[in-house]
Structures are given as structure tokens and as C-alpha cells.
Design a protein around this motif. Structure first.
Motif, PDB file in Angstrom:
ATOM      1  N   VAL A  24      -6.379   1.995   2.288  1.00  0.00           N
ATOM      2  CA  VAL A  24      -7.551   1.573   1.578  1.00  0.00           C
ATOM      3  C   VAL A  24      -8.365   2.674   0.898  1.00  0.00           C
ATOM      4  O   VAL A  24      -9.428   2.406   0.577  1.00  0.00           O
ATOM      5  N   ARG A  25      -7.888   3.826   0.954  1.00  0.00           N
ATOM      6  CA  ARG A  25      -8.585   5.017   0.252  1.00  0.00           C
ATOM      7  C   ARG A  25      -8.151   5.143  -1.129  1.00  0.00           C
ATOM      8  O   ARG A  25      -7.114   4.643  -1.362  1.00  0.00           O
ATOM      9  N   GLY A  26      -9.137   5.875  -1.894  1.00  0.00           N
ATOM     10  CA  GLY A  26      -8.892   6.197  -3.561  1.00  0.00           C
ATOM     11  C   GLY A  26      -8.757   7.788  -3.463  1.00  0.00           C
ATOM     12  O   GLY A  26      -9.185   8.519  -2.557  1.00  0.00           O
ATOM     13  N   SER A  27      -8.073   7.883  -4.608  1.00  0.00           N
ATOM     14  CA  SER A  27      -7.894   9.561  -5.203  1.00  0.00           C
ATOM     15  C   SER A  27      -6.816  10.182  -4.395  1.00  0.00           C
ATOM     16  O   SER A  27      -6.140  10.792  -4.965  1.00  0.00           O
ATOM     17  N   PHE A  28      -7.339  10.354  -3.140  1.00  0.00           N
ATOM     18  CA  PHE A  28      -6.268  11.241  -2.225  1.00  0.00           C
ATOM     19  C   PHE A  28      -6.359  11.010  -0.803  1.00  0.00           C
ATOM     20  O   PHE A  28      -7.243  10.165  -0.396  1.00  0.00           O
ATOM     21  N   PRO A  29      -5.460  11.095   0.174  1.00  0.00           N
ATOM     22  CA  PRO A  29      -5.627  10.802   1.494  1.00  0.00           C
ATOM     23  C   PRO A  29      -6.715  11.750   2.168  1.00  0.00           C
ATOM     24  O   PRO A  29      -6.745  12.748   1.731  1.00  0.00           O
ATOM     25  N   THR A  30      -7.124  11.132   3.203  1.00  0.00           N
ATOM     26  CA  THR A  30      -8.329  11.878   3.908  1.00  0.00           C
ATOM     27  C   THR A  30      -8.085  11.567   5.356  1.00  0.00           C
ATOM     28  O   THR A  30      -8.597  10.528   6.215  1.00  0.00           O
ATOM     29  N   PRO A  31      -7.101  12.464   5.811  1.00  0.00           N
ATOM     30  CA  PRO A  31      -6.733  12.498   7.594  1.00  0.00           C
ATOM     31  C   PRO A  31      -7.952  13.100   8.249  1.00  0.00           C
ATOM     32  O   PRO A  31      -7.681  13.947   9.238  1.00  0.00           O
ATOM     33  N   ASP A  32      -9.226  12.992   7.962  1.00  0.00           N
ATOM     34  CA  ASP A  32     -10.468  13.444   8.645  1.00  0.00           C
ATOM     35  C   ASP A  32     -10.705  12.745   9.954  1.00  0.00           C
ATOM     36  O   ASP A  32     -10.634  11.622   9.911  1.00  0.00           O
ATOM     37  N   TRP A  89      -1.315   9.227  -8.919  1.00  0.00           N
ATOM     38  CA  TRP A  89      -0.699   9.742  -7.877  1.00  0.00           C
ATOM     39  C   TRP A  89      -1.067   8.863  -6.745  1.00  0.00           C
ATOM     40  O   TRP A  89      -0.315   8.634  -5.704  1.00  0.00           O
ATOM     41  N   ASP A  90      -2.273   8.671  -6.471  1.00  0.00           N
ATOM     42  CA  ASP A  90      -2.781   7.801  -4.990  1.00  0.00           C
ATOM     43  C   ASP A  90      -2.159   6.453  -5.240  1.00  0.00           C
ATOM     44  O   ASP A  90      -2.482   5.824  -3.951  1.00  0.00           O
ATOM     45  N   HIS A  91      -1.404   5.857  -5.955  1.00  0.00           N
ATOM     46  CA  HIS A  91      -1.080   4.501  -5.985  1.00  0.00           C
ATOM     47  C   HIS A  91       0.512   4.551  -6.237  1.00  0.00           C
ATOM     48  O   HIS A  91       1.159   3.547  -6.014  1.00  0.00           O
ATOM     49  N   ILE A  92       0.961   5.839  -5.974  1.00  0.00           N
ATOM     50  CA  ILE A  92       2.527   5.784  -6.219  1.00  0.00           C
ATOM     51  C   ILE A  92       3.287   6.821  -5.205  1.00  0.00           C
ATOM     52  O   ILE A  92       4.446   6.681  -5.034  1.00  0.00           O
ATOM     53  N   PHE A  93       2.503   7.634  -4.567  1.00  0.00           N
ATOM     54  CA  PHE A  93       3.033   8.518  -3.743  1.00  0.00           C
ATOM     55  C   PHE A  93       3.639   8.207  -2.443  1.00  0.00           C
ATOM     56  O   PHE A  93       4.928   8.910  -2.417  1.00  0.00           O
ATOM     57  N   GLY A  94       3.500   7.116  -2.167  1.00  0.00           N
ATOM     58  CA  GLY A  94       4.148   6.648  -1.039  1.00  0.00           C
ATOM     59  C   GLY A  94       5.740   6.048  -1.001  1.00  0.00           C
ATOM     60  O   GLY A  94       6.413   6.001  -0.261  1.00  0.00           O
ATOM     61  N   TYR A  95       5.792   5.838  -2.435  1.00  0.00           N
ATOM     62  CA  TYR A  95       6.985   5.425  -2.812  1.00  0.00           C
ATOM     63  C   TYR A  95       8.004   6.582  -2.407  1.00  0.00           C
ATOM     64  O   TYR A  95       9.215   6.096  -2.070  1.00  0.00           O
ATOM     65  N   LEU A  96       7.970   7.805  -2.724  1.00  0.00           N
ATOM     66  CA  LEU A  96       9.125   8.779  -1.820  1.00  0.00           C
ATOM     67  C   LEU A  96       9.380   8.702  -0.427  1.00  0.00           C
ATOM     68  O   LEU A  96      10.177   9.531  -0.228  1.00  0.00           O
ATOM     69  N   GLY A  97       8.368   8.175   0.365  1.00  0.00           N
ATOM     70  CA  GLY A  97       8.851   8.302   1.689  1.00  0.00           C
ATOM     71  C   GLY A  97       9.060   6.815   2.394  1.00  0.00           C
ATOM     72  O   GLY A  97       8.874   6.696   3.589  1.00  0.00           O
ATOM     73  N   PHE A  98       9.501   5.916   1.262  1.00  0.00           N
ATOM     74  CA  PHE A  98       9.656   4.497   1.783  1.00  0.00           C
ATOM     75  C   PHE A  98      11.140   4.258   2.261  1.00  0.00           C
ATOM     76  O   PHE A  98      12.004   4.220   1.523  1.00  0.00           O
ATOM     77  N   VAL A  99      11.326   4.163   3.672  1.00  0.00           N
ATOM     78  CA  VAL A  99      12.526   4.265   4.291  1.00  0.00           C
ATOM     79  C   VAL A  99      13.337   3.254   4.120  1.00  0.00           C
ATOM     80  O   VAL A  99      14.795   3.387   3.851  1.00  0.00           O
ATOM     81  N   PRO A 100      13.153   1.992   3.758  1.00  0.00           N
ATOM     82  CA  PRO A 100      13.969   0.845   3.370  1.00  0.00           C
ATOM     83  C   PRO A 100      14.842   1.338   2.228  1.00  0.00           C
ATOM     84  O   PRO A 100      16.061   0.445   2.135  1.00  0.00           O
TER      85      PRO A 100
END
Length: 289
Positions: A24-32, A89-100
């Protein structure tokens, strides 16, 4: 209770469409630590129809836990329709880690906006060996990469997706998903003109059951962020009112806003448009089929 009655009740409970928020975040991940309640993954929303059709909006980092969960499902869908709002990037980067993607039994239909590069060129760049060690031929899933067609995508007899372009650096798509008599609109990374709301957004959101909309800033913050390509929560409530939306979901939260700040925005927005909620990771909205 009669057996027939129990079966009817069970069917009624199961006959629903589910919207689930994975990022639900924008721009970049925030694991704070002060953003755990809302979550730090970037844009990814799943819609699972009552018939188990899988539609996904955006492939931000939230796309990764979605993929992990699909592998654990007993009756996991064997195909997905993924609609990308735009290729930042913030809308496509997860593509590289999608295990299916490593499953030969999975088919992924990916649609993106019309761009300066073809969608095949864009994904080729994503897999450039300088940036990532996994190349597309290493995937086992079947891929269909397409520019989103002007006449929309017919997923099934009762499920259709249409799109319209809106303002953002290099442009972005809003999507309208119609599932039977229910309508879900996904509109993120939208910068409205200075003196009015984008009419394309109002039109595509018309009478939607759920509008998921970019609320990265406040009206007070917009002048300092002109050209950044985002909306205020006040613009979200205004669109919801003008388009006769039933449920508004504030989305694409600023990476600078902690949980408390988003709670305050949610409260302020509810004072204007009562049926408003701020998106949080894991949030589910259920619509009867």
C-alpha cells in the motif's frame, strides 16, 4: 438445522469477491518500526472473484508475499491477469521475486500501458544481467506480455477490465474491473490539473462499489510536490463524491508518513466522505457475488 439449509448457508458465505491489499506504499518500501501497522510493501492489490479468477493490480514488492501465499493454497488459481498502472520501480520490482513464475503449471497474462518502449523491451531491460541474475528463459511459467488493449480485457463472461490514461510522469493507467454487477476501480499515481479534477478519473470511477485511489499527499503539500505525479486525500474524497462511489480506499501512502499520520489522514477524510478507509497490508474487502 437441515443438511440442505447448511449447504445453502455455506454457499452464500463463499459466494463473494475478495479484494486484498498486499502493498500500500508509494515510491519505495518502508520497513520502519513506526510503519508496521500500515505496512511497508509497495503497490500490489489482489482481486479474487467468487469463481477463483485472479486479477492483480501492480507488481510492487507486495507481489512477493502474494506469490508465496499462492503456492500454499490448496486450490490456487493456475493463471493470473496482472494490470500494471505504469512501469516505475515501486510498481514492478516485486515481479522479480514472484515464485509462481518457476511453476510450469502457471500462466501469467501481464498488461501494461502504452509506452515509449514496447512491453517486451521493458521486461528485457528488467532482466538485464547487469541488474538481475535471473533471465526470462529460466522461468517455467507461461508468459503473455501485452499492451493493454483499447477495448479492454475480457477475463471471462462476467469479468471485464477497461482502462483510461491519467496524468503522471510518463503517464499511468486507471483500471475499472467489472465482476458481474460489482465494480472495482484502481487509480494510483495520479496528478490532477491545478484547477480541476481529471475528468477521465471521474468517468472511470462512476458508481464504483470500491475506488482505490492515490492519496500520497495533502492539499497543503501539493504545491511543494508539483510534477511528482500524485494526489491529495482531499482530491480522493472529491472524486468519490462526484463519481458517486460507495467505498473509498486511500492508497499509495507516502513513505514519510508513519502509522499515526495515516490514521489522522483517514480520520480527516472520513469527516468529508464517511465511507473511507486507509489501505493497510492484509486488509480485505469482501463484496457479495
Amino acid at each position: 438445522m437441515k443438511p440442505g439449509k447448511l449447504l445453502t448457508d455455506f454457499f452464500f458465505i463463499m459466494a463473494e469477491h475478495i479484494i486484498k491489499f498486499w502493498g500500500v506504499r508509494g515510491s519505495f518500501p518502508t520497513p520502519d518500526r513506526d510503519k508496521i501497522e500500515v505496512g511497508g510493501h509497495t503497490s500490489c492489490v489482489e482481486v479474487r472473484t467468487a469463481d477463483n479468477d485472479l486479477i492483480v493490480f501492480d507488481m510492487g514488492t507486495g507481489f512477493v508475499p502474494l506469490g508465496n501465499t499462492l503456492l500454499k493454497e490448496k486450490d490456487s488459481p493456475k493463471s493470473a491477469h496482472v494490470c500494471i498502472s505504469h512501469f516505475h520501480w515501486d510498481h514492478i520490482f516485486g515481479y522479480l521475486g514472484f515464485v509462481p513464475f518457476f511453476s510450469k503449471d502457471f500462466t501469467c497474462n501481464i498488461y501494461g500501458k502504452q509506452d515509449k518502449l514496447s512491453i517486451d523491451e521493458i521486461f528485457s531491460h528488467l532482466h538485464n544481467y547487469t541488474f538481475w541474475p535471473v533471465e526470462i528463459p529460466m522461468y517455467q511459467a507461461k508468459f503473455n506480455l501485452s499492451t493493454f488493449p483499447n477495448d479492454g480485457v475480457q477475463v471471462s463472461d462476467s469479468v471485464k477490465i477497461t482502462a483510461t490514461l491519467h496524468g503522471h510522469p510518463n503517464g499511468a493507467n486507471s483500471y475499472r474491473l467489472e465482476v458481474g454487477d460489482k465494480t472495482i476501480v484502481y487509480c494510483t499515481d495520479i496528478e490532477h490539473p491545478d484547477d480541476h479534477l481529471n475528468p477521465n478519473v471521474i468517468d472511470i470511477a462512476r458508481d464504483a462499489d470500491v475506488l482505490i485511489k492515490d492519496a500520497q499527499f495533502t492539499d497543503e503539500q501539493l504545491p511543494a510536490h508539483k510534477g511528482w505525479g500524485h494526489s491529495s486525500w482531499q482530491q480522493c474524497t472529491a472524486v468519490a463524491e462526484k463519481a458517486n462511489v460507495k467505498q473509498l480506499v486511500l492508497y499509495h501512502h507516502s513513505p514519510g508518513n508513519n502509522d499515526g499520520a495515516i490514521r489522522e489522514i483517514e480520520k480527516d477524510a472520513q469527516a468529508v466522505f464517511s465511507n473511507t478507509i486507509a489501505a493497510r497490508e492484509g486488509l480485505e474487502i469482501r463484496l457479495p457475488a
